[in-house]
Design an enzyme around this catalytic site. Structure first.
Site: not given
Ligand code: PGA
Length: 253
Positions: A97, A236-237, A175, A99, A215, A11-13, A169
């Site tokens: 998600h 994500g990251g 993150g 967020e 993470s 997920n590149w957000k 999640e």
């Molecule tokens: P993260 O994000 O790997 O940076 O913790 C995961 C996500 O939000 O899907």
């Protein structure tokens, strides 16, 4: 039991312009080659979908969207329909998600409408659920997950287990560098599978992939993936750099 093929999703957000995303996707496609031992998906921002789609033309990596709106078309300024995503080359769509829930007010009811709309258009929804830190501390993890699965997956049209994905999640692990321990994650995943069984029946629950997200890194992916109810990762990251994401994809190698 139906074998569940692992899915590693990135997920590149809100990172990467079109050209940046295209270069990253090409780098990843080179590193991954024709590896089909796991399913792989990347979800760039909407504005990069077409460039990433062309970068992935000869690659087994699938394209995903980070969100969608449930209507097919209309006066909904700023929104994107499932049909538009399908036409842009998407196979998957991340829905709900944390967020989106936290900053854009998405509710379980909205997640349900989006999930249905994705399935109707032949997109595979990746439905995200998870408790916040204060909910975990107040011992509400299981009631939160129960509600998110029940309301999010209510009344779905008939589908095959590979057509719908759930991602657990824990919000406190996204993150933050804090990962759920493999046992915490397994406990939540097993519970989620039981709730999926109540919502969608035994066959679907046995075959559906439940991803862990929060993470995930090259050094913790193997122990998470070794757990019986963890069928993949939503990253994500660590999905933003091709070399690091490729290490996660090759967790079993
Ligand atoms: P993260 O994000 O790997 O940076 O913790 C995961 C996500 O939000 O899907």
């Amino acid at each position: 039991m139906v074998p569940r093929k692992p899915l590693i999703a990135g997920n590149w957000k809100m990172f990467k312009t079109g050209p940046e995303a295209e270069a990253t996707a090409r780098g990843l496609a080179d590193l991954v080659g024709q590896n089909t031992s796991v399913d792989i998906m990347i979800a760039p921002p909407f504005t990069a979908l077409s460039q990433v789609a062309s970068a992935l033309e000869a690659s087994p990596i699938s394209l995903g969207a980070q969100n969608l709106y449930w209507e097919t078309e209309g006066a909904y300024t700023g929104e994107i329909s499932p049909g538009m995503l399908k036409a842009a080359g998407c196979t998957y769509a991340i829905i709900g998600h944390s967020e989106r829930r936290q900053y854009f007010g998405e509710s379980d009811e909205g997640v349900n409408r989006k999930t249905k709309a994705a399935l109707q258009m032949g997109l595979k929804p990746v439905v995200c659920i998870g408790e916040t830190e204060s909910e975990r501390e107040a011992d509400k993890t299981f009631s939160v997950l129960d509600k998110q699965v029940r309301l999010g997956l209510e009344g779905l049209p008939l589908c095959a287990p590979e057509d719908i994905v759930v991602a657990y999640e824990p919000v406190w692990a996204i993150g933050t560098g804090k990962t759920a321990s493999k046992d915490q994650a397994q406990e939540a995943h097993a519970f989620i599978r039981e709730q999926v069984e109540k919502a969608l029946g035994t066959e679907l629950a046995a075959g559906i992939r439940i991803l862990y997200g929060g993470s995930v890194k090259p050094d913790n992916v193997s122990e998470l993936m070794a757990m019986p109810d963890i069928d993949g990762a939503l990253v994500g990251g660590a999905s933003l750099k091709p070399e690091i994401f490729a290490e996660i994809i090759n967790f079993g190698a």
